[in-house]
Scaffold this motif. Structure first.
Motif, PDB file in Angstrom:
ATOM      1  N   PRO A 135      50.484 -40.354 -14.121  1.00 53.26           N
ATOM      2  CA  PRO A 135      51.642 -41.069 -14.673  1.00 53.26           C
ATOM      3  C   PRO A 135      52.336 -42.060 -13.723  1.00 53.26           C
ATOM      4  N   ASN A 139      52.894 -37.250 -19.677  1.00 57.46           N
ATOM      5  CA  ASN A 139      51.948 -38.263 -20.148  1.00 57.46           C
ATOM      6  C   ASN A 139      50.512 -37.752 -20.042  1.00 57.46           C
ATOM      7  N   GLY A 177      62.350 -41.261 -18.249  1.00 55.00           N
ATOM      8  CA  GLY A 177      61.389 -42.285 -18.643  1.00 55.00           C
ATOM      9  C   GLY A 177      59.982 -41.752 -18.802  1.00 55.00           C
ATOM     10  N   PHE A 178      59.835 -40.447 -18.952  1.00 55.26           N
ATOM     11  CA  PHE A 178      58.499 -39.880 -19.155  1.00 55.26           C
ATOM     12  C   PHE A 178      58.453 -39.041 -20.404  1.00 55.26           C
ATOM     13  N   ASN A 179      57.258 -38.791 -20.818  1.00 59.81           N
ATOM     14  CA  ASN A 179      57.001 -37.957 -21.963  1.00 59.81           C
ATOM     15  C   ASN A 179      56.589 -36.583 -21.440  1.00 59.81           C
ATOM     16  N   GLY A 222      53.457 -48.816 -19.237  1.00 63.08           N
ATOM     17  CA  GLY A 222      54.410 -48.688 -20.336  1.00 63.08           C
ATOM     18  C   GLY A 222      53.980 -47.647 -21.338  1.00 63.08           C
ATOM     19  N   ALA A 223      54.670 -47.614 -22.486  1.00 61.20           N
ATOM     20  CA  ALA A 223      54.396 -46.611 -23.508  1.00 61.20           C
ATOM     21  C   ALA A 223      53.178 -47.012 -24.321  1.00 61.20           C
ATOM     22  N   ARG A 239      59.022 -49.362 -12.947  1.00 61.60           N
ATOM     23  CA  ARG A 239      59.335 -48.598 -14.159  1.00 61.60           C
ATOM     24  C   ARG A 239      60.547 -49.211 -14.866  1.00 61.60           C
TER      25      ARG A 239
END
Lengths: 367, 517
Positions: free
Chosen positions: A134, A280, A255-257, A65-66, A176
């Motif tokens: 990630p 990430n 859903g990713f940075n 998760g984040a 995810r």
């Protein structure tokens, strides 16, 4: 076998955050969780892979998760045991011989210590990456064809799910989606493995390596230069750049940075610039327009003065950093490894070149 | 129209007057007293007598003080605190007070409870607050805690749970009972915000003494029409009522005031500032008139917080630092100092301890005391000591630099006479007049700020609307703290997207600043 004390745990958290290459969570919260668990349940035993039985059964535990969510809403503490036992029961295994980290990272190096303390199990000096990545299929066990499932996932509220998927990329997709619904932070237990599989497919001695890295970074008796030299020798690394963060561009996609940062050279690299791309974790570094490091090799950002690892979440304008590159574990440098986590997988249009060669080439070009 | 600025330090209480054109009219220094009040009174009396201004023309009075910092560092005058964390079943793995120094936990009584409550990152309820659970807790704590800290998981997204618990405490313990809510104090990062909230709750008594001492001293000196303020650590002011709610915000305002005061005196908005005291020197960086904030977690009295704090480094070098030579002839300067006894112990004042001030007088950099008392010191030796002083300063400056280019340096503080005229890494050095009261000047020119932070989901609400919403909330904070709404401007925007969330969730932080009303 040896016991991990409070000082070892603190060092492991810092060293693992370094190997986390920007991802893997904030070492502070991870450290606090592990230390409270050890204070309550007693010290944790660390076994090297040579000391475990081939037939014995092991399950890792990790947070998914984040990281910025887990710094606010961290676990209850009982989830670890729940998810662990759920998976064991599902597998029909009544005897779990130990646990180990999925990846290096400030939080994910610490979760298995919590589990080990709570269940009185040993921690094994091995993980599935030797760094952080990630996605769930980016694990050395996957490279050797070991299935990520059956997998258990849980949240602090008590929801538990079991996945059995057709392949490890589907594990990533479904887990995810569940993680986001669970409040962008979940606990997972996956890649159930035997001792023999860990010996064959794991990255060994990663806990000890993290501890050694953490020891060097935390020692405040020496100046930055001396510490850096010692660190580079230990990890066979290269200092790629000294710079100041002048821009961070990020977008949240799928859903990713995703993003990149621009660094302006300082001191030894004054006048130069560097771009670091990340999902990430840091993936590719370009110095003055030329690639000097790429995934699966490790690209670690550390504070210029203290060498404290800088996570992707905490990138800030004006921060002075050093960029350090180190070779990935040999399993990542195979065809399957490069296919799974090399530059092309992440959408960069070039072939993987090992960091040693890139550094050699850069020096040659310079001369 | 006059403004008064007062700085209550560990050693001295300084007081200054600025006129309506912001010109310094007069400044005085007198010793800080144990009860704060008498020291402020003495300084005020001296200031008013010597300047003979019309008291009724004083419109503003500002106080900068290290009292709260000292209370935490020295573990004195602290209240006992009950900690209520709203988050069960989450967060039990790290209970409140984890990693705190034992003596501090003992001083605060160590009472805490993890109860139902809290939100998810997107504002959905994690669990509902159970009123009976809180009432039972309050019944059990009655008489044992003097102040309560309330911390809710993701209260920076939604704080209605925290506020309803606060109302409940007021209902049970009375309206005047001090309650600190975390959503009003810190940003995302539960442990750091919780720690800051607990410290805030523990400071409720010392802030009461300090603010009352200040208000009473002003009244006794006949200053009755002035608006009264306290300084925050980011170079802005807050009203007395606001300060009583958020005493933690006064932490580290001393170095901030000295940096801003220096900027004001030197008329420069971007510079490095070296504040040399009697025992230590602080180095900070001024960016566009405000101190550069620290980018790492800040520890206050060994407790980790996520406060906005000026990025300052302190070195053990001051006007009273002791100079020594070891057997091998190696010269060392500080970190120990004769401190406030400099008037008796330094050679130039007839004492027997060689200090940095004696070296400065020998080399003609300063003219204090009797210079004949240091004439026996060999010039070569004095120069070698000076080189050591330079080395200490150079190293500290280098740590604060963000590029290898030489910097502009403004020099303030009572001990600044010991600093040589040229330092490696410094392009230009400015010693400003009245630099010894830079802190009090910084206090008198502080502005008012407001800050707001929340996680927004850009996919559901356009970014522009989110920015506007955050700014409006920061403006509201600033107005509450006493800012003139016409002068408020946005000074900082920080966006942090959250990993793994598909809808573009972003943590947004804005800060506004305005002149005081």
């Amino acid at each position: 076998m040896r016991y991990l004390d409070k000082a070892s745990i603190e060092h492991i958290a810092i060293g693992a955050a370094f190997l986390g290459t920007g991802g893997g969570g904030d070492p502070y919260i991870g450290k606090l969780m592990a230390i409270s668990a050890v204070e309550k349940n007693g010290p944790v035993k660390l076994y090297s892979v040579d000391e475990i039985g081939d037939e014995d059964f092991f399950i890792p535990a990790a947070m998914m998760g984040a990281p910025s969510v887990s710094s606010e809403k961290f676990p209850n503490g009982s989830e670890f045991v729940k998810v662990f036992q759920k998976l064991a029961r599902y597998l029909g295994e009544d005897k779990i011989a130990g646990t180990y980290p999925m990846e290096a990272g400030g939080v994910n190096s610490m979760i298995p210590i919590v589990v080990a303390a709570q269940l009185g199990l040993p921690l094994i000096d091995c993980d599935g990456m030797g760094r952080a990545f990630p996605e769930l299929q980016m694990v050395t066990f996957n490279l050797d064809g070991i299935s990520a499932t059956p997998m258990a996932i849980t949240d602090e509220k008590g929801n538990i799910g079991i996945f059995e998927t057709i392949d490890n990329k589907w594990t990533e997709r479904l887990a995810r989606a569940a993680t986001v619904e669970m409040g962008a932070s979940a606990l997972v237990s996956l890649y159930p493995t035997t001792g023999a599989q860990m010996k064959r497919s794991g990255v060994h001695h990663v806990v000890t390596l993290s501890e050694q890295i953490g020891e060097i970074i935390s020692s405040n008796h020496r100046d930055a230069k001396e510490k850096l030299q010692e660190l580079l020798t230990l990890v066979s690394g290269y200092e790629l750049f000294q710079g100041k963060i002048v821009d961070v561009i990020r977008e949240t996609k799928g859903g990713f940075n995703l993003g990149k940062m621009n660094l302006e050279g300082i001191e030894a690299h004054k006048g130069g610039n560097m771009k670091v791309h990340f999902q990430n974790e840091n993936l590719v570094a370009e110095r003055d327009g030329q690639v000097v490091g790429m995934t699966p090799d490790l690209l670690c950002l550390v504070d210029y003065e203290t060498l404290t690892p800088v996570t992707t979440e905490s990138l800030k304008y004006g921060k002075r950093v050093r960029v350090i590159g180190l070779p990935a574990h040999e399993k990542w440098r195979t065809d399957k490894g490069i296919q799974t986590a090399g530059p092309r997988y992440f959408g960069y249009d070039y072939d993987y070149v090992p960091i040693e060669e890139l550094v050699k080439k850069a020096v040659a070009d310079h001369v | 129209m006059y403004r008064i600025g007062i700085d209550v330090g560990g050693t001295n209480t300084d007081a200054i007057i600025l006129d309506e054109f912001h010109q310094l009219v007069h400044s005085v220094k007198s010793p800080t007293s144990l009860d704060i009040k008498t020291g402020i009174e003495a300084s005020l009396r001296k200031l008013l007598q010597e300047s003979s201004i019309d008291k009724t023309q004083i419109t503003h009075a500002m106080l900068g003080t290290t009292q709260c910092t000292n209370a935490i560092v020295e573990r004195k005058k602290l209240a006992t605190v009950g900690v209520i964390r709203l988050g069960y079943p989450a967060t039990a793995s790290v209970p409140p007070y984890t990693a705190w120094p034992d003596d501090m936990v003992e001083k605060l009584s160590g009472n805490y409870a993890l109860v139902h409550g809290g939100y998810e990152y997107d504002g959905q309820v994690l669990s509902e607050v159970d009123e009976d659970e809180i009432r039972e807790l309050l019944a059990a704590w009655r008489g044992t805690v003097e102040s309560i800290a309330v911390i809710g998981v993701f209260s920076s997204i939604k704080n209605d749970q925290e506020l309803s618990v606060r109302d409940l405490i007021h209902e049970v313990y009375g309206e005047e009972y001090p309650v600190s809510c975390s959503s009003l104090i810190g940003s995302v990062g539960l442990i750091e915000r919780e720690n800051a909230t607990i410290l805030n709750a523990a400071l409720c008594k010392v802030i009461e003494t300090t603010t009352q001492g200040f208000v009473n001293a002003l009244e006794e000196e006949g200053i009755t029409d002035a608006a009264v303020y306290l300084c925050q650590n980011d170079g802005t002011l807050m009203s007395i009522d606001y300060a009583k709610q958020f005493p933690i915000l006064t932490i580290a305002c001393g170095p901030t005031n000295s940096i801003r005061g220096a900027s004001y005196l030197a008329k420069i908005k971007d510079t490095m500032v070296l504040d040399v005291g009697g025992t230590t020197s602080d180095i900070g960086v001024l960016q566009d008139g405000f101190p550069r904030e620290s980018s790492v977690a800040v520890e206050v009295g060994d407790i980790r917080t996520n406060f906005r704090m000026p990025d300052i480094i302190s070195v053990g070098l001051g006007g009273g630092s002791i100079v020594r030579v070891d057997e091998s002839g190696k010269i060392s300067v500080g970190p120990d100092s004769v401190g406030y006894r400099i008037g008796e112990e330094a050679l130039v004042f007839g004492g027997s301890t060689l200090t940095t001030t004696d070296i400065a007088v020998r080399l003609g950099l300063a003219d204090v005391g009797d210079k004949r008392l240091v004439s026996h010191i060999e010039e070569a030796f004095a120069k070698a000591v000076q080189a050591e002083i330079s080395a200490i300063v150079e190293q500290a400056i280098d740590k604060m630099k963000t590029s290898s280019e030489d910097v502009q340096l403004v020099l303030v503080g009572g001990g600044s006479i010991i600093i040589p005229d040229s330092i490696r890494g410094v392009a230009g050095m400015m010693k400003v007049e009245n630099g010894s009261v830079a802190n009090a000047i910084g206090a008198s020119i502080a502005q008012i700020s407001g800050q707001y932070e929340q996680i927004y989901i850009y996919a559901r609400e356009p970014r522009e609307a989110c920015l506007k919403d955050a700014e409006a909330k920061a403006v509201k904070q600033a107005k509450l703290a006493g800012a003139d709404s016409d002068t408020i401007e946005l000074v900082e925007v920080e966006e942090t997207p959250l990993a793994y969330h598909p809808e573009n969730a972003t943590r947004l932080r804005v800060k506004v600043v305005g002149k005081m009303k």
